[in-house]
Design a protein around this motif. Structure first.
Motif, PDB file in Angstrom:
ATOM      1  N   LEU A 140       0.833  -1.203   0.000  1.00 23.42           N
ATOM      2  CA  LEU A 140       0.000   0.000   0.000  1.00 23.42           C
ATOM      3  C   LEU A 140       0.867   1.252   0.000  1.00 23.42           C
ATOM      4  O   LEU A 140       1.885   1.324   0.684  1.00 23.42           O
ATOM      5  N   LYS A 141       0.450   2.236  -0.749  1.00 21.23           N
ATOM      6  CA  LYS A 141       1.112   3.534  -0.757  1.00 21.23           C
ATOM      7  C   LYS A 141       0.066   4.584  -0.447  1.00 21.23           C
ATOM      8  O   LYS A 141      -0.921   4.712  -1.157  1.00 21.23           O
ATOM      9  N   ASN A 142       0.282   5.305   0.655  1.00 20.81           N
ATOM     10  CA  ASN A 142      -0.711   6.267   1.144  1.00 20.81           C
ATOM     11  C   ASN A 142      -2.073   5.602   1.361  1.00 20.81           C
ATOM     12  O   ASN A 142      -3.130   6.184   1.094  1.00 20.81           O
ATOM     13  N   GLY A 143      -2.021   4.332   1.843  1.00 19.75           N
ATOM     14  CA  GLY A 143      -3.252   3.630   2.179  1.00 19.75           C
ATOM     15  C   GLY A 143      -3.993   3.047   0.993  1.00 19.75           C
ATOM     16  O   GLY A 143      -5.117   2.563   1.146  1.00 19.75           O
ATOM     17  N   GLN A 144      -3.396   3.084  -0.208  1.00 16.73           N
ATOM     18  CA  GLN A 144      -4.070   2.557  -1.398  1.00 16.73           C
ATOM     19  C   GLN A 144      -3.145   1.621  -2.165  1.00 16.73           C
ATOM     20  O   GLN A 144      -1.927   1.664  -2.010  1.00 16.73           O
TER      21      GLN A 144
ATOM     22  N   ARG B   9     -10.809  -3.207  -1.275  1.00 16.40           N
ATOM     23  CA  ARG B   9     -11.179  -1.994  -0.525  1.00 16.40           C
ATOM     24  C   ARG B   9     -10.071  -0.950  -0.510  1.00 16.40           C
ATOM     25  O   ARG B   9     -10.304   0.210  -0.165  1.00 16.40           O
ATOM     26  N   PHE B  10      -8.844  -1.356  -0.868  1.00 19.78           N
ATOM     27  CA  PHE B  10      -7.728  -0.405  -0.893  1.00 19.78           C
ATOM     28  C   PHE B  10      -7.538   0.234  -2.268  1.00 19.78           C
ATOM     29  O   PHE B  10      -6.656   1.065  -2.446  1.00 19.78           O
ATOM     30  N   LEU B  11      -8.355  -0.187  -3.240  1.00 20.30           N
ATOM     31  CA  LEU B  11      -8.325   0.461  -4.559  1.00 20.30           C
ATOM     32  C   LEU B  11      -9.023   1.812  -4.479  1.00 20.30           C
ATOM     33  O   LEU B  11      -9.867   2.043  -3.606  1.00 20.30           O
ATOM     34  N   ALA B  12      -8.678   2.706  -5.411  1.00 21.49           N
ATOM     35  CA  ALA B  12      -9.383   3.988  -5.480  1.00 21.49           C
ATOM     36  C   ALA B  12     -10.873   3.714  -5.705  1.00 21.49           C
ATOM     37  O   ALA B  12     -11.222   2.819  -6.494  1.00 21.49           O
ATOM     38  N   PRO B  13     -11.766   4.426  -5.024  1.00 26.65           N
ATOM     39  CA  PRO B  13     -13.214   4.136  -5.090  1.00 26.65           C
ATOM     40  C   PRO B  13     -13.761   4.056  -6.512  1.00 26.65           C
ATOM     41  O   PRO B  13     -14.612   3.215  -6.807  1.00 26.65           O
ATOM     42  N   GLU B  14     -13.241   4.911  -7.420  1.00 25.96           N
ATOM     43  CA  GLU B  14     -13.805   4.962  -8.770  1.00 25.96           C
ATOM     44  C   GLU B  14     -13.448   3.731  -9.616  1.00 25.96           C
ATOM     45  O   GLU B  14     -14.086   3.483 -10.647  1.00 25.96           O
ATOM     46  N   VAL B  15     -12.443   2.947  -9.221  1.00 26.23           N
ATOM     47  CA  VAL B  15     -12.049   1.769 -10.010  1.00 26.23           C
ATOM     48  C   VAL B  15     -12.296   0.466  -9.256  1.00 26.23           C
ATOM     49  O   VAL B  15     -12.108  -0.622  -9.814  1.00 26.23           O
TER      50      VAL B  15
END
Length: 479
Positions: free
Chosen positions: A294-298, A329-335
């Motif tokens: 994870l980088k910056n929580g994503q 759940r760690f993916l950006a919400p839009e993808v």
């Protein structure tokens, strides 16, 4: 009444020469550094013409100059003086930073942070020309500090300070060298290798003891992996340092190291080395286990996709499903939803659950041409496996038109068009299996295999095509 003569503010201001005082006035007057007008007025009163005599000036004088006929409030004057002291500290830092190599280093780091890679390469070349001079200045600066502080600070602490500064210099220099080489390789531009050689030789010949420090070793072997000789030996050493000290690294160091490790494995895998395909997955699994993926929580969408594809190729389907579920759940919400559906479809395809894979395929939104192309490739392969020749022919025609329309989209269109041509030929050979002799069928397969091997154009997923040809030949017990 008490004058300003012995105040901390007056003592520090008096240490500025006339030129520095004028520079400080400009600094305080700049809205970028100070938006509080009364603090700027105080600086002007104390330093501007006519020159203030701090031996006779009192806080009451400041109050009358700045607040005219208002009632004297000492707390308000103290607060203004404190604000001016804070600005003086910022001025000293800013003034020193402008003249120091550290400013250039910070500028380069920020260029990388903003992805200004071309500018970084250009500016790094300028700075790199004076690497030796910079090291000399660092040494001279440390000697100067030693002269000033040896009466007050234990020599052990000063020695530690010198070592820390040298360590930081070499860590940053090696990091910049790695980045410079990577940019040159990516953009296929020529770099001045003398710069990189000088950094390498300076470390190994003048400061070899620093190679015992884990973070220096990390970047030293990193540089050798991406640029130096004997890269495979350097890869093993880099991996060992990374594994042994992984909990010590800052996020930037972690990313730089595992990016080089994985890129090396991918290059080896692309040459057909199956060991490194498995090695890549093992490294990803180690990074995931340590929570460094994870980088910056994503997690990046491309990383999420790559990890699952690798696990499928290695037939670790249960692990792939668990990872896809746990990390969506760690993916950006839009993808998030789309990436999860695509990878679920991909896992089911590799498990040979073709009907379920086609079912989930309907849920994948083509938010990019890359997703659309990857989904269509899986669809083609499923139709081939199911021997749905009419559906395959229609899908091949549709995909070919799609590639011709999106030729400038960044897809490897030429490679994919070659793949389509060879897959169509393989499908036609399979369709004829029932009406030709085994000998002729085998001859057709061998001819296609030779054609793919001899092709002057790169073929997308050539390994899969060869696998399917070999499977057909294996039915006859001859390939």
């Amino acid at each position: 009444m008490k004058t300003l003569q012995k105040s901390k503010l007056a003592r520090q201001l008096s240490r500025l020469n006339t030129k520095n005082q004028q520079q400080f006035l400009l600094f305080v007057s700049s809205p970028y550094f100070n938006t509080h007008q009364l603090t700027a007025d105080l600086a002007t009163y104390l330093l501007g013409p006519p020159c203030c005599n701090w031996g006779t000036t009192t806080k009451q004088d400041i109050s009358r100059a700045l607040f005219r006929d208002k009632v004297y409030n000492e707390s308000k004057i103290n607060a203004l003086m404190t604000k001016l002291m804070a600005l003086l500290r910022r001025f000293v830092l800013h003034h020193q930073l402008e003249e120091s190599p550290l400013a250039k280093e910070l500028t380069l780091k920020n260029m990388l942070g903003y992805s200004m890679h071309d500018w970084f390469a250009q500016e790094y070349q300028k700075i790199s020309e004076t690497q030796a001079e910079r090291q000399q200045k660092i040494n001279e600066q440390q000697i100067h500090w030693l002269d000033d502080l040896e009466r007050e600070i234990p020599s052990e602490l000063l020695l530690e300070n010198i070592q820390l500064t040298t360590q930081t210099y070499f860590k940053n220099s090696l990091e910049y060298a790695c980045t410079l080489v990577q940019i040159a390789q990516t953009t296929q531009t020529t770099i001045d290798t003398k710069v990189v050689i000088r950094i390498h030789d300076q470390l190994t010949n003048q400061w070899p003891e620093l190679l015992k420090i884990p973070v220096i070793k990390l970047y030293y072997y990193n540089l050798k992996v991406i640029w130096g000789q004997e890269r495979e030996a350097a890869y093993q050493q880099l991996k060992q340092v990374f594994y042994d000290h992984t909990d010590q690294w800052e996020e930037r160091d972690l990313f730089n190291a595992y990016r080089s490790i994985i890129n090396f494995c991918v290059r080896k895998t692309n040459t057909g080395d199956k060991y490194f395909q498995r090695e890549t997955l093992r490294i990803y699994q180690f990074i995931i286990q340590k929570k460094h993926i994870l980088k910056n929580g994503q997690i990046k969408q491309v990383t999420y996709n790559n990890v699952i594809s690798l696990a499928c190729l290695e037939k670790e389907f249960a692990w792939a499903k668990e990872f896809a579920e746990d990390f969506k759940r760690f993916l950006a919400p839009e993808v998030q939803k789309n990436a999860y559906f695509f990878n679920s479809m991909n896992i089911l395809y590799h498990e040979k659950d073709y009907s379920s894979s086609l079912g989930i395929m309907q849920k994948v939104n083509f938010t990019s041409v890359q997703y659309q192309a990857k989904t269509k490739i899986i669809q083609l392969k499923i139709y081939y496996e199911l021997a749905e020749w009419m559906l395959l022919d229609a899908a091949l025609n549709s995909f070919r038109l799609f590639l011709l329309r999106t030729k400038k989209s960044g897809l490897h269109s030429d490679q994919l068009l070659v793949f389509i041509r060879f897959l169509r030929q393989l499908a036609k050979i399979r369709e004829r299996k029932a009406i030709v002799s085994d000998t002729k069928y085998l001859r057709l397969l061998v001819a296609l295999k030779d054609k793919i091997t001899a092709s002057s154009k790169t073929t997308f997923d050539q390994r899969w095509l060869m696998l399917k040809i070999n499977e057909q030949g294996a039915f006859l017990g001859t390939i």
